[in-house]
Design an enzyme around this catalytic site. Structure first.
Site, PDB file in Angstrom:
ATOM      1  N   ARG A  60       0.849  -1.193   0.000  1.00 56.19           N
ATOM      2  CA  ARG A  60       0.000   0.000   0.000  1.00 56.19           C
ATOM      3  C   ARG A  60       0.889   1.248   0.000  1.00 56.19           C
ATOM      4  NH1 ARG A  60      -5.411   1.050   2.617  1.00 56.19           N
ATOM      5  NH2 ARG A  60      -5.411  -1.177   2.932  1.00 56.19           N
ATOM      6  N   THR A 105      -0.726   7.632  -1.221  1.00 56.82           N
ATOM      7  CA  THR A 105      -2.038   7.525  -1.897  1.00 56.82           C
ATOM      8  C   THR A 105      -2.935   6.488  -1.222  1.00 56.82           C
ATOM      9  OG1 THR A 105      -1.317   5.757  -3.371  1.00 56.82           O
ATOM     10  CG2 THR A 105      -0.937   8.023  -4.122  1.00 56.82           C
ATOM     11  N   ASP A 123      -4.248 -10.098  12.219  1.00 60.18           N
ATOM     12  CA  ASP A 123      -3.467  -9.992  10.973  1.00 60.18           C
ATOM     13  C   ASP A 123      -3.133 -11.402  10.481  1.00 60.18           C
ATOM     14  OD1 ASP A 123      -1.274  -7.752   9.576  1.00 60.18           O
ATOM     15  OD2 ASP A 123      -1.028  -9.907   9.259  1.00 60.18           O
ATOM     16  N   ASP A 146       0.683 -12.136   9.830  1.00 65.47           N
ATOM     17  CA  ASP A 146       1.465 -12.271  11.073  1.00 65.47           C
ATOM     18  C   ASP A 146       1.141 -13.576  11.775  1.00 65.47           C
ATOM     19  OD1 ASP A 146       2.830  -9.932  10.739  1.00 65.47           O
ATOM     20  OD2 ASP A 146       1.563  -8.740  12.078  1.00 65.47           O
TER      21      ASP A 146
HETATM   22  N1  URA Z   1      -5.870  -8.089   6.782  1.00 61.33           N
HETATM   23  C1  URA Z   1      -5.745  -8.934   7.830  1.00 61.33           C
HETATM   24  O1  URA Z   1      -4.832  -9.751   7.882  1.00 61.33           O
HETATM   25  N2  URA Z   1      -6.657  -8.846   8.815  1.00 61.33           N
HETATM   26  C2  URA Z   1      -7.688  -7.987   8.807  1.00 61.33           C
HETATM   27  O2  URA Z   1      -8.503  -7.979   9.737  1.00 61.33           O
HETATM   28  C3  URA Z   1      -7.800  -7.124   7.682  1.00 61.33           C
HETATM   29  C4  URA Z   1      -6.878  -7.198   6.697  1.00 61.33           C
END
Ligand code: URA
Length: 209
Positions: free
Chosen positions: A104, A108, A200, A203
């Protein structure tokens, strides 16, 4: 408008609960994502076209069936999408695996492609873009843009958990793309996480922070 299929198979829902649990460690999380990807691959291949062939069994020559449709390619969006590839390949071992890496842009906030590798016969394949989470939809939309730009005509998107915002954005941007999910959650929070979600996905799959 692309259809949305929610896979409510009890095994998928059961495993998803443990994927969501914050106390599930990296090893188990990875195994569960792999298992759910296999179960979802079983569901998405349900309507694959078949053709008749003749097979000599030890007893007679019989009319039997083999897969007849386009060849498949799985496209994990790096990096969390990688966690779903092996599980799908267990059922579809001949599938090619393409890769798309996106980051990302901090200014922007738009996804920018930094890596892309596809099979040569792109027009002849059914592409399954995979990412465990469909949050804003930005990465999925960009990954599909990237595939279409290179000539792909048959594309589907598969994830574990989708936010309503992401489903809406993806349907709007790519009305020809069907979406396969294990659960549609409540919303996105202010930090872009899906609620209740699983945190995430990258992760948790790779044990990073
Ligand atoms: N990406 C992720 O890994 N978890 C989320 O909750 C949103 C985007």
């Amino acid at each position: 408008m692309g259809k949305v299929y929610v896979f409510d198979h009890p095994l998928i829902q059961h495993k998803l609960t443990f994927i969501r649990d914050k106390n599930t460690g990296t090893k188990e999380f990875r195994e569960l994502v792999d298992e759910v990807a296999t179960l979802m691959a079983f569901e998405i291949t349900r309507d694959m076209p078949l053709e008749e062939v003749e097979t000599e069994t030890p007893v007679v020559t019989a009319k039997t069936k083999v897969l007849a449709g386009k060849k498949m390619a799985i496209v994990p969006i790096l990096r969390a999408g990688l966690g779903m590839v092996d599980g799908m390949l267990k059922l579809i071992p001949a599938a090619k695996v393409a890769h798309i890496g996106l980051y990302r842009d901090p200014e922007t906030l738009q996804p920018v492609e930094y890596y892309a590798k596809f099979p040569a016969d792109i027009e002849e394949r059914d592409f399954y873009v995979v990412d465990p989470m469909l949050a804003t939809g930005g990465s999925a939309i960009e990954a599909i843009n990237s595939l279409k730009k290179r000539g792909a005509t048959s594309i589907k998107f598969m994830c574990l958990i989708a936010a309503p915002e992401g489903v809406e954005a993806l349907q709007k941007a790519h009305p020809d793309v069907d979406i396969y999910i294990a659960a549609k959650d409540e919303k996105l929070n202010d930090h872009g996480y899906i609620v209740p979600g699983l945190g995430d996905a990258g992760d948790r799959l790779f044990g990073t922070k």
